[in-house]
Design a protein around this motif. Structure first.
Motif: not given
Ligand code: SF4
Ligand code: SF4
Lengths: 253, 398
Positions: B254-268, B274-277, B283-289
């Motif tokens: 998940i971290a690898a996907r998130a880092i690539t995703g946040v880094y990407s300029n592609n808004p899709e 950044s704006d949904y997950l 989502y934060h709850l599911s991730l951390w807890v």
């Protein structure tokens, strides 16, 4: 064999949406089920902010990703029908994978929440397996090609008005609504377009008007990077689609 | 020997049976009446966001089933003998969980019965969904076959081994192909990822492990003392370590996907993160807890072996990964595709009552079938040699 193509000149299009209305009338689509829609885009900010728009039918792609993903071949590209991509409503299982796979967002699953109230499906309840049955219907119905009013649970889309186009005299290459000999066979959106921004014809005929326009006026296909290779071409300034920007995050560049 | 120790064969089983049957009947009733009266307009999905929670539920079940199938192959294919005590239960759980997922999918489709002839007769081999039908049907068949072998006490016969290998391959093909249904969609960049099958294998095994741990404890009344010593030693040895590693691996993915995703300029891709997950507290709850906390608990050697901790972790991971599947499916669709200012914002989606009802149909059906299985089949069976070799050994209680 013909290969039907459409050319839309954005320098002429006024964004009036007459095509959208004509399509809805011709094909008896529900509100929101806009097989032909006009999309509006903002780009940039003062002092160079722009407003753009483009009419958007199904692109009848040469390499249609919707066809490749359909598990039942309900969605198919018919080369004998000028390469139009049809949905066979007798075969569609309503998995909606094609809607995921179409980059142009032109497919509809009308079995959804109504766009407006009252719900037309309640005003005109469906008969004979139709999803809804308005009193005035296009008499042409061909469920194997997704023409007419669909049953519940299937996907619908633009058919390039195949029920009209297919009746044109053999060898017709230019469907010009000003030519009395062919005007009845011209797709509804093309025929109704007041500023004559839309053209329809045979992309396989070297001398066809659509080919000449594409060649002379630098026709482009939208979202070409997807590789779907639409059979719909756009002319004029404004044929670039800006990237998605949420409304509350204006372009700060 | 430990047949009688299965609590689900007694009164608790009856209670759970009634409970799951009631939930199943009620949720099925809600789903069917709403679907019957309003059709799929009773879903909150739309032409702009066609796949919602029922698809996520199916995905969750299908992958949990595949994960259980892979866990079963540890002893049955790869010879990790300490996993024998859970092998039969794994195969059974994989089978019934897959059936439950398929039931949910069937109720999601526009024309379910048409599928039975339209998919086989039209042989659209270009469609990953065609192969999903083929591979999951094979998977189901092999699971059933393997189970019947184990049920007949055939642990090591040649056919049993061969069916085990076939089933292992079937699981890999089915879940890998399921990943490609999403991973091959280059027009949906949030999903487009050639390595998605690996992500699905990993997270699938993690959710399968969570289900296994939970249902092993449930069968034994949440008490390790009732378990066969071999099972006890597995639960205080190899299994929790592997569970920890699986959760850790899932977090890495998940971290690898998130880092690539946040880094990407592609808004899709970027905006989905950044704006949904990351904008969603759930989502934060599911991730951390749902994932990080269980991982931290399982890292500690003392905690890891405690029954209560294992149980808590299995429930948290279970729920955390369910949310993960939901956000994965919906996340691929929230950025409107080619819609202009008709859709000025991301597409909002919250499941409707009918969609929740379908999710409950899946969960209650799975529970019902599991309790029935526990009551009428001996799911704790293991090869005689394994049962005897460890039963004499003293064990540290959890
Ligand atoms: S525009 Fe979409 S629906 Fe039309 S042919 Fe192309 S991929 Fe298919
Ligand atoms: S919804 Fe219908 S047309 Fe679309 S992929 Fe599924 S079966 Fe094919």
């Amino acid at each position: 064999m013909a290969k039907w193509g459409m050319v839309i000149d954005l320098d002429k299009c006024t964004g009036c949406q007459a095509c959208t209305t004509a399509c809805a009338m011709e094909n008896n689509t529900l509100p929101g089920e806009s097989w032909q829609d006009v999309l509006f885009y903002h780009e940039g900010e003062y002092p160079s902010g722009q407003m753009k728009w483009l009419p958007r039918p199904c692109m009848q792609c040469e390499k249609p990703s919707c066809v490749y993903v359909c598990p039942t071949r309900a969605t198919y590209k018919d080369e004998n029908a000028g390469g139009i991509v049809f949905v066979d409503w007798n075969k569609c299982i309503g998995c909606k994978y094609c809607m995921i796979a179409c980059p142009y967002g032109v497919r509809f699953y009308a079995d959804e929440k109504p766009l407006i109230e009252p719900d037309m499906r309640e005003v005109y309840p469906g008969q004979n397996k139709q999803l809804w049955s308005p009193p005035y219907q296009n008499p042409d119905e061909d469920w194997r090609r997704g023409i007419g009013i669909q049953p519940p649970g299937v996907v619908s889309k633009c058919t390039f008005c195949y029920h009209k186009v297919s009746k044109a005299p053999a060898g017709t290459v230019d469907f010009d609504e000003d030519n009395p000999a062919v005007k009845e066979y011209v797709p509804a959106c093309v025929r109704t377009c007041a500023p004559k921004a839309r053209y329809f014809g045979d992309l396989d005929a070297p001398d066809s008007q659509v080919n000449q326009l594409i060649g002379d006026k630098h026709g482009v296909r939208l979202k070409d990077h997807t590789g779907n290779k639409p059979q719909v071409y756009y002319l004029g300034a404004g044929a670039g689609v800006p990237a998605f920007t949420p409304a509350d995050k204006g372009d700060k560049s | 020997m430990n047949n009688n120790s299965n609590l689900l064969k007694g009164g608790m089983g009856v209670v759970l049976l009634i409970l799951s049957a009631v939930i199943l009947v009620v949720s099925l009733f809600v789903a069917l009446t709403n679907l019957g009266s309003q059709g799929h307009a009773s879903f909150n999905t739309s032409s702009t966001l066609p796949w919602g929670q029922p698809i996520a539920t199916y995905l969750y079940f299908a992958l949990a089933s595949s994960g259980l199938g892979l866990l079963a192959s540890l002893p049955l294919v790869f010879g990790f003998k300490q996993y024998y005590p859970v092998a039969k239960r794994c195969v059974f759980l994989a089978f019934v969980i897959l059936i439950s997922g398929m039931a949910v999918l069937a109720l999601e489709l526009g024309n379910v019965f048409r599928m039975l002839w339209a998919i086989p007769l039209n042989l659209q081999v270009q469609s990953a969904m065609f192969w999903m039908g083929v591979f999951y049907a094979l998977d189901l068949l092999f699971l059933l076959w393997k189970f019947s072998k184990l049920d007949a006490g055939e642990w090591d016969s040649k056919t049993s081994k061969q069916v085990g290998i076939a089933s292992f391959i079937g699981v890999l093909l089915a879940s890998g192909n399921l990943a490609l249904i999403f991973g091959m969609m280059s027009m949906r960049p949030f999903w487009f990822d050639g390595l998605l099958p690996i992500y699905f294998y990993f997270t699938g095994v993690t959710s399968g492990m969570a289900a296994l741990v939970f249902f092993v404890y449930l069968a034994h009344g949440f008490s390790r003392d009732r378990m066969h010593p071999t099972l006890q030693s597995l639960l205080s040895g190899a299994l929790p370590k592997m569970f920890a590693a699986l959760i850790g691996g899932t977090l890495l993915f998940i971290a690898a996907r998130a880092i690539t995703g946040v880094y990407s300029n592609n808004p899709e891709i970027h905006l989905v993160w950044s704006d949904y997950l990351f904008a969603s507290s759930l989502y934060h709850l599911s991730l951390w807890v749902g994932l990080l906390l269980p991982f931290l608990l399982m890292l500690n050697g003392n905690f890891r072996n405690q029954a209560g901790v294992q149980l808590l972790v299995s429930v948290l991971v279970f729920l955390g990964l369910f949310a993960e599947r939901f956000y994965f499916v919906v996340g691929g669709q929230v950025v409107p595709l080619f819609k202009g200012t008709w859709y000025p914002d991301m597409i909002a989606y919250t499941p409707s009552l009918t969609e929740w009802a379908l999710t409950f149909v899946g969960w209650s059906l799975a529970l019902l079938l599991i309790v029935l299985g526990e009551r009428f089949l001996n799911l704790s069976a293991m090869p005689d040699g394994v049962a005897e070799s460890t039963s004499a050994r003293p064990l540290a209680a959890g």
